[in-house]
Design a protein around this motif. Sequence first.
Motif, PDB file in Angstrom:
ATOM      1  N   LEU A 196       0.986  -1.071   0.019  1.00  0.00           N
ATOM      2  CA  LEU A 196       0.066  -0.112  -0.130  1.00  0.00           C
ATOM      3  C   LEU A 196       0.886   1.198  -0.022  1.00  0.00           C
ATOM      4  N   ASN A 197       0.930   1.971  -1.065  1.00  0.00           N
ATOM      5  CA  ASN A 197       1.538   3.245  -1.158  1.00  0.00           C
ATOM      6  C   ASN A 197       1.328   4.376  -0.098  1.00  0.00           C
ATOM      7  N   ASP A 198      -0.421   4.255  -0.183  1.00  0.00           N
ATOM      8  CA  ASP A 198      -0.836   5.288   0.917  1.00  0.00           C
ATOM      9  C   ASP A 198      -1.413   4.351   1.773  1.00  0.00           C
ATOM     10  N   PRO A 199      -1.259   4.393   3.194  1.00  0.00           N
ATOM     11  CA  PRO A 199      -1.813   3.721   4.251  1.00  0.00           C
ATOM     12  C   PRO A 199      -3.426   3.776   4.367  1.00  0.00           C
ATOM     13  N   ALA A 200      -3.946   4.897   3.889  1.00  0.00           N
ATOM     14  CA  ALA A 200      -5.159   5.320   4.209  1.00  0.00           C
ATOM     15  C   ALA A 200      -5.919   4.834   2.853  1.00  0.00           C
ATOM     16  N   SER A 201      -5.354   4.227   1.652  1.00  0.00           N
ATOM     17  CA  SER A 201      -5.964   3.771   0.671  1.00  0.00           C
ATOM     18  C   SER A 201      -6.246   2.092   0.544  1.00  0.00           C
ATOM     19  N   THR A 202      -7.047   1.615  -0.495  1.00  0.00           N
ATOM     20  CA  THR A 202      -7.328   0.241  -0.372  1.00  0.00           C
ATOM     21  C   THR A 202      -6.483  -0.005  -1.647  1.00  0.00           C
ATOM     22  N   LYS A 203      -5.743   0.713  -2.279  1.00  0.00           N
ATOM     23  CA  LYS A 203      -5.249   0.354  -3.524  1.00  0.00           C
ATOM     24  C   LYS A 203      -3.915  -0.226  -3.308  1.00  0.00           C
ATOM     25  N   ALA A 204      -3.593  -1.486  -3.823  1.00  0.00           N
ATOM     26  CA  ALA A 204      -2.277  -2.042  -3.448  1.00  0.00           C
ATOM     27  C   ALA A 204      -1.449  -2.131  -4.854  1.00  0.00           C
ATOM     28  N   PHE A 205      -0.125  -2.021  -5.099  1.00  0.00           N
ATOM     29  CA  PHE A 205       0.760  -1.889  -6.045  1.00  0.00           C
ATOM     30  C   PHE A 205       2.028  -2.873  -5.888  1.00  0.00           C
ATOM     31  N   TYR A 206       2.263  -2.974  -7.056  1.00  0.00           N
ATOM     32  CA  TYR A 206       3.471  -3.946  -6.984  1.00  0.00           C
ATOM     33  C   TYR A 206       4.675  -3.717  -8.235  1.00  0.00           C
ATOM     34  N   ASP A 207       5.819  -4.100  -8.097  1.00  0.00           N
ATOM     35  CA  ASP A 207       6.864  -3.830  -9.165  1.00  0.00           C
ATOM     36  C   ASP A 207       7.025  -5.169 -10.355  1.00  0.00           C
ATOM     37  N   LEU A 208       7.524  -4.732 -11.441  1.00  0.00           N
ATOM     38  CA  LEU A 208       7.872  -5.785 -12.492  1.00  0.00           C
ATOM     39  C   LEU A 208       9.104  -5.660 -12.669  1.00  0.00           C
ATOM     40  N   ALA A 209       9.887  -6.870 -12.597  1.00  0.00           N
ATOM     41  CA  ALA A 209      11.216  -7.054 -12.764  1.00  0.00           C
ATOM     42  C   ALA A 209      11.893  -8.100 -13.511  1.00  0.00           C
ATOM     43  N   ILE A 210      12.979  -8.348 -14.004  1.00  0.00           N
ATOM     44  CA  ILE A 210      13.577  -9.262 -14.969  1.00  0.00           C
ATOM     45  C   ILE A 210      14.787  -9.518 -14.182  1.00  0.00           C
ATOM     46  N   VAL A 211      15.198 -10.714 -14.289  1.00  0.00           N
ATOM     47  CA  VAL A 211      16.462 -11.402 -14.403  1.00  0.00           C
ATOM     48  C   VAL A 211      16.856 -12.460 -15.069  1.00  0.00           C
ATOM     49  N   PRO A 212      18.187 -12.707 -15.311  1.00  0.00           N
ATOM     50  CA  PRO A 212      18.518 -14.107 -16.198  1.00  0.00           C
ATOM     51  C   PRO A 212      18.349 -15.213 -15.430  1.00  0.00           C
ATOM     52  N   ALA A 213      17.727 -16.024 -16.411  1.00  0.00           N
ATOM     53  CA  ALA A 213      17.163 -17.295 -15.700  1.00  0.00           C
ATOM     54  C   ALA A 213      18.148 -18.339 -14.855  1.00  0.00           C
TER      55      ALA A 213
END
Length: 732
Positions: A223-240
């Motif tokens: 939760l970027n904003d503790p008062a909000s119900t919206k959640a977020f994440y990041d997209l990342a890449i790495v060699p297998a």
Amino acid sequence: DGKWIVYDVHTPPERSAGSELEQEPRFLPNGTPGTFVGSHLLLSDTQGNGVSEICPAKGNCWRASWSPDSSRVAFYSDADGIPQIWMYDLKLKASKKISAAKIKAKLWLGDEAYWCSDGKKVFVPLAPSITRKTEAPSAAVGPKDSGIQIYSSGKESSEPAKSEPVQDYTEFFLSENNATLASIDVASGMVKEIVPSTTEPRPSCLTLSPSGKWIVYLSVYRLNDPASTKAFYDLAIVPAEGGPVHVIAKDLEVNDNDYYTLAYRWRPSHDQLVYYKNARLWWLDLNEKAAEPKQIAAELGDVAPFPILFTRDGNRLIIGTQPVDRKDYSGFWPSSLAIFSLETNTIHRMQFDPSLQYDQVLTSSKNIAWEPAENEFGSIWRNSESGEKSIFRNNLESGKGTTSKKELGHFQSIGAAGQDTMFVAYEDAATPPDIYQINHNLQRQKRISNIEPRFDNVRLGSVERFQTEIKEKDGKKITAQTAVILPTGTKKGDKLPTLVFHYAGLPLSRSADRFLAGSPASVPISVFVTRGYAALLTDLMIGPEGVPGNPAQEMVDLLLPQVNRAAELGYTDINRVGLIGQSYGGYSTAAIITKTNLFRAAVAISGVYDLPGTYAWMLNGLTPHINWSEQGQGRMGTHPWKDLTRYIENSPYYQADKIQTPLLLIHGGNDDTSPVQDAEKMFVALQRLNKTAQLAVYDKEGHTINTWSLEKAVDATQRILDFLARYIPVKS
């Protein structure tokens, strides 16, 4: 290869007193998600000629994943005490454990194993070496092991070492979702860590690129904003094979329809992916040395978060367009579709009848749309008036669609066996959920599974639908949809005793698509309909979340016209009507009967009743009802100190003196969503005012009756039936 299907069947366990299942856990102590206790996997050929159990002799198993050559199935099982990865070999007809490593199993889709193209390795999320609590952690700080909890605010929180924000869910989200991403050699069981759990952004769920060279993962949401119900994440890449982690995109909003599987798609046979962010589509080509995301299909403007699907050849994208918020807790949905060519950068916009609502595109796999014929794909749209679903054959070149079939049921794509055949899970009010084969004309041809044979002899009466035109206070007219489930042998005009089901903000009439109309109040509707009650499934599309509203009055204004219309049409005896709801529906039930005396009895299950009192309820140091009240279902739009009158006017507890309807309150003693104290307060208020009421509290049970121990679930169900029989008797 289209010859076999693996599917999971869940048989709810009998939760006995004193067992680890007694208190409805999210996770067992061994790390198995509570939702998979009682799950097992079955293997069937696609002709439905035989079914085999592929799980070990004991334990639970779930999340099947086919090998590239279709000769083996990887899956998770806790047969040896903890979640681990196992494999079933179709030639040997036997299962074995691949590795002793502990899998970090999730509550949500997206944590399945991924095979490399040669079938020698699988990529999985492993449990971190750092042990975290599986319950929401306390935000309090006190002397270690002292039994003292200290909470700080304002100037008292100026020393960071002594306090944390009360609303910080970080540790809770990490405990349930953080994983080490690893590969496991199928032959030797050797484990290689690719992304340790402590890597930033903190890894959760992975996929493997088509070539097997890259892992893309979504981080643990936050939760970027503790008062909000919206959640977020990041997209990342790495060699297998391991290496530096590169963040592709930050702050992708989590979609409430599916937390981990809607964010991005791999292009078939290419190390290229498309992802959704801020209502736009972005493209990343990993074949480029300095790969950077770029926007695609910008001419479409805002697009919906789904569908984002490739055609079979990988050269076109099927994109959801013209997003609309249905205001039913499911976020934005497309109202149309477009076809985007990756080769020519051209767009074909498709148009559909405005009375139709998007349901789904039929898929042959997670990333690819099924094409029953050359340059065609199938999509399903619901008629907003009748509830009927139209199955379209859509042309990829022209964008035109033709109706192939109409249904009233619920579809879920499973996979395809070429152009001629695909498989779906299907159910409707009269048809139990099973796997069916459908042909290139999108017609159901054959039932492949028979998961619960006893359902073949269970039937209700007819399912009918009607509309009610309702005039709102501003003069605007809206149309509400209602479904009626009739007992066997009855018909329109019989004026039956009726039980009204509701859940404000949800189009509950859609539950009629499910077998026996489902369990919208956490008790099967069939329990009531088979005893002579008609069931009325109503749509209460009240004001949006996060905006100051008056939900109690809004619910009454939408509900009563639908009940009166049912009486006018001859379905309902207006003098024998009851009301039932669970969770927010439990709150709504109590709130509605403070505004009307129409109902002869009401049943409120697992609700909250004192909005200002519940606002600051603290659970393990967290205060979930702050978000719920200000930004969520509570629809108060602010805190009580700014608008106390609104809180009180919408709280059944403070309006208890207006209730004349006999009320049954049912609550689990360990409900961690709605505190049982609210039900106790509501009962005491009614008792003090000498109102007709009963409270039943079930020790060590949680939020929903259909997850309770069998003994207590049966008792609660019988208690409801007895209560209704006293005040709304069914004529013999």
